[in-house]
Design an enzyme around this catalytic site. Structure first.
Site, PDB file in Angstrom:
ATOM      1  N   HIS A 258      -3.118  14.861  11.263  1.00  0.00           N
ATOM      2  CA  HIS A 258      -2.577  14.796   9.883  1.00  0.00           C
ATOM      3  C   HIS A 258      -3.389  13.787   9.004  1.00  0.00           C
ATOM      4  CE1 HIS A 258       0.122  15.629   6.832  1.00  0.00           C
ATOM      5  NE2 HIS A 258       0.506  14.317   6.849  1.00  0.00           N
TER       6      HIS A 258
ATOM      7  N   ASP B  35      -2.456  20.796  12.626  1.00  0.00           N
ATOM      8  CA  ASP B  35      -1.724  19.553  11.966  1.00  0.00           C
ATOM      9  C   ASP B  35      -0.212  19.752  12.335  1.00  0.00           C
ATOM     10  OD1 ASP B  35      -0.627  17.852  10.681  1.00  0.00           O
ATOM     11  OD2 ASP B  35      -1.580  18.257   8.935  1.00  0.00           O
TER      12      ASP B  35
ATOM     13  N   SER C 189      -1.033  13.660   2.335  1.00  0.00           N
ATOM     14  CA  SER C 189       0.388  14.029   2.785  1.00  0.00           C
ATOM     15  C   SER C 189       1.254  14.155   1.571  1.00  0.00           C
ATOM     16  CB  SER C 189       0.652  12.936   3.721  1.00  0.00           C
ATOM     17  OG  SER C 189       1.923  13.251   4.606  1.00  0.00           O
TER      18      SER C 189
END
Lengths: 270, 491
Positions: A252, A224, A102
């Site tokens: 995610h 996602d 991320s």
């Protein structure tokens, strides 16, 4: 008198650095927003036999030293990038394989642009150089979406009991309410989480991608909400020497929901 | 109730299927990617959906706001995978018609043998009402915080030193002014520290009085001197009142220390003044009474040559008393703001000349009046005369060996400047600023002069009332020049 820690030791303590595994080659795993190093637990075992695995928590997350947190430093992703460089420096690491989830993908990219000598390969899991939509760019979010998330986080950090009660009562003199947080997963101070969320979601690192010289891999989930397919494709298109792999996993956090597939993709790249 | 009947009843009531669907909470099962595979009727009702519309068609995320979706992906899913369950998340769900309602959301992950999450069981409780109260609580708390800040602001900015104590007198709060006066760090101050700052002469009395009030729980008030951080003592009025609980127990003492230093010094001055005034009045009065006694004795012999001299002296002393009383009355008027000015046109030169007559008769001073003999001014002639006589008297009194007095006036810069200049010893610079103060008496070289110390104060008030200025220029050893101005634009 306080014991003055050696700079190296103090960094290791500050970022709760853990080194495991037997290999020569170092893999540095950097957790994403809202998590800590425990989010790697489903995949690290696959690497410890052949690699020396370095895990850490960003200042403000997990079991890091919260007292070292300052809004001035961590109000920008560069502050977090410094944490990565500090860890590399403290352990005298070179040619590291960096795995960032991320927002950590971009934090790692910033660190690799600044000090390429530390890095050999970069693995981005669900990266996004900009979450907000822009002219000619799909980030996936409008400003109002993010405001709604911040509102949501304010009223909902780790569940009602651990957030609303202190918010309503003011938890200064009720430390027992705060201790729920440290015992939970994603042990981040709510104030820090709020700032981390802002710096994550309002950052724009599109221009930094082109500056990368290190070989990199983008792991993109098919579905996602946080980093849509278009964003993964953007990263791939604008980063020199980048390989894009689309995972069947949804969501995610493929390293959590589909560890097997994630491990396979990373190993194939290495 | 009979146990058998109860059991019988339960077999009718407990139909697991009915319990599931009619439960007072929502039940939901979904796969790791969020696809809903089971849902109860209660939740369907809340969502305004039919089972067919939802099962295998919708994902849990579809019912969440965008913020909720991000939270679900970034927090909920990792948390559920790592800890196996989540408790009491507060989510907002969207109904078929786009309305939102609040739920508390708890979930348990169902894992296979490899530890993989294969499904999620969730329970949802409608907490829209609770949300509403939370909001109210938050509003109430914010209001309370705001009030607290306001109170603190008030308490800190009030000119008094504010404090509270426990029922037995230990200080447990001091305001910013208090901390500032004593320069205490961290706003902590003990009773002992406070006692240390009280003037030695006031401490014992205060301790006794305060201890007594603490015991009987009555309001307290005491004048004392408190040493500030510069080591300077200032008079304060300490006041304290007890605050009682409903059970008539003392909860706290609230107190203040008000700076009454100026007031206290003014009072002292006034006391001194009364003593001086009495003394000043007593001297001519005693003389007058003595003369009257003598007159009483010689009243049968009116031909006594001393008679007219006695009457003269009696008159002089009566006049003296009269003028002292006049001064006192003037001050009374000034203090009450009742000094009246009646303006009329008059010839300034003539007025000055008249004032000088009586000094000239005593033949000690030569008086030189310089100025335009035709100049007419508009002012209160009586009051201006009073000022001039005062200036002249002062010169006579404080510069007796001056020999020459010069009184001059001229028009300058839109005003008439009048000055009375002597060749006396002059006035030390440090005394000049106080000359026109009330009750100020120059104490030059230990010699005492008669008077109430009101003359120049009255002059100053009269000149001010005319819109003029006043002052004195003086050089030690050379002489002094007392002056005042009258503005021409007022004429």
């Amino acid at each position: 008198m306080a014991v003055q820690l050696h700079p190296m030791e103090s960094i290791l303590k500050r970022n709760n650095v853990n080194v495991i595994g037997n290999g020569e080659q170092v893999m540095l795993f950097a957790h994403g927003f809202g998590c800590d190093q425990r989010s790697w637990q489903f995949i690290v075992d696959a690497f410890t036999e052949d690699y020396r695995v370095v895990l850490f928590d960003y200042v403000g997350s997990g079991k890091s030293d919260l007292s070292q947190y300052s809004s001035a430093k961590y109000g920008k992703l560069e502050g977090y990038a410094q944490d990565i460089l500090d860890v590399c420096e403290a352990l005298s690491l070179r040619d590291v394989i960096f795995v960032g989830h991320s927002v950590s993908a971009m934090i790692g990219a910033l660190a690799a642009v600044r000090e390429p000598r530390y890095f050999k390969k970069l693995v981005f899991i669900g990266p996004s150089p900009r979450y907000l939509n822009d002219e000619g760019y799909t980030g996936g979010f409008e400003r109002t979406d993010l405001e709604s998330l911040f509102e949501f986080m304010d009223s909902n950090y780790l569940g009602w009991s651990s957030t609303m009660a202190p918010v309503i009562m003011g938890n200064a003199d009720r430390p027992e309410l705060g201790s729920f947080l440290t015992n939970s997963f994603c042990a981040t101070d709510p104030e820090v989480a709020r700032e981390f969320a802002r710096v994550t979601f309002f950052s724009d690192n599109r221009a930094d991608l082109a500056k990368l010289t290190i070989e990199s891999l983008t792991l993109q989930c098919e579905e996602d909400v946080i980093a849509p397919l278009a964003v993964g494709e953007y990263v791939n298109a604008h980063t020199p020497n980048n390989e894009l792999v689309i995972l069947k996993a949804t969501g995610h956090c493929p390293h959590i929901s589909e560890p097997g597939e994630t491990i396979k993709a990373i190993k194939a790249f290495l | 109730m009979n146990r058998e009947i109860a059991k019988e009843l339960l077999t009718h009531v407990i139909d697991p299927e009915v319990l599931y669907h009619q439960a007072p909470c929502g039940y939901l099962t979904f796969t790791p990617d969020g696809t809903i595979i089971r849902i109860n009727q209660t939740l369907l009702n809340w969502l305004d959906h039919t089972e067919e519309e939802v099962l295998y068609e919708k994902k849990f995320g579809d019912f969440l706001s965008k913020g909720g979706q991000i939270h679900y992906e970034m927090f909920f899913r990792p948390m559920l995978n790592v800890s196996g369950s989540v408790k009491e998340l507060s989510y907002e769900l969207k109904t078929k018609h786009g309305a939102f309602f609040h739920v508390l959301f708890g979930a348990v992950a169902i894992k296979n043998d490899q530890g993989h999450v294969i499904a999620v069981n969730a329970i949802l409780t409608d907490n829209t009402d609770r949300k509403h109260y939370e909001k109210e609580l938050l509003v109430a708390r914010n209001q309370a915080e705001k009030d607290k800040r306001n109170m603190q602001f008030l308490a800190d900015l009030t000119p008094d030193l504010i404090w509270t104590t426990t029922p037995d007198g230990e200080i447990d709060y001091i305001n910013a002014r208090f901390a500032n006066y004593f320069q205490v760090a961290g706003r902590k101050f003990t009773q002992e520290q406070f006692l240390e700052r009280i003037h030695d002469d006031d401490r014992a009395g205060f301790k006794t009085a305060w201890a007594e009030k603490l015991k009987c729980g009555e309001p307290f008030s005491y004048d004392l001197r408190l040493k500030n951080h510069n080591g300077e003592y200032r008079w304060h009025l300490v006041k304290s009142v007890p605050h009682y609980t409903d059970d008539r127990e003392i909860l706290k003492w609230f107190g203040s220390c008000t700076d009454i230093n100026d007031h206290k010094l003014a009072l002292t001055k006034k006391d001194e003044f009364i003593s001086v005034a009495s003394h000043e009045l007593k001297t001519p009065l005693t003389t007058l009474m003595g003369i009257l006694q003598v007159l009483d004795r010689i009243k049968s012999k009116p031909a006594t040559p001393m008679l007219s001299e006695f009457i003269d002296r009696a008159n002089k002393n009566a006049k003296k008393i009269n003028s002292l009383v006049g001064e006192l009355l003037n001050v009374g008027q000034l203090t009450a703001g009742q000094l009246r000015i009646n303006k009329e046109w008059f010839n300034l030169y003539q007025l000055i000349d008249n004032c000088c007559q009586y000094v000239r008769t005593e033949d000690v001073f030569e008086i030189d009046v310089k100025g335009d003999q035709e100049l007419q001014v508009l002012a209160d002639a009586g009051r201006i005369e009073q000022v001039l006589i005062n200036y002249i008297n002062n010169a006579v009194k404080y510069a007796p060996n001056s020999g020459l007095l010069t009184i001059s006036f001229k028009v300058h810069n839109e005003e008439i400047m009048v000055s009375v200049t002597d060749n006396g010893p002059g006035i030390p610079a440090e005394k000049i600023p106080h000359l026109f103060d009330r009750f100020y008496r120059i104490d030059s070289g230990g010699s005492q002069y008669a008077g109430l110390g009101l003359g120049l104060y009255i002059c100053a008030e009269i000149v001010k009332k005319h819109g003029g200025r006043f002052g004195v220029n003086s050089e030690l050893g050379k002489g002094s020049s007392f002056w005042f101005t009258l503005p021409i634009k007022e004429l």
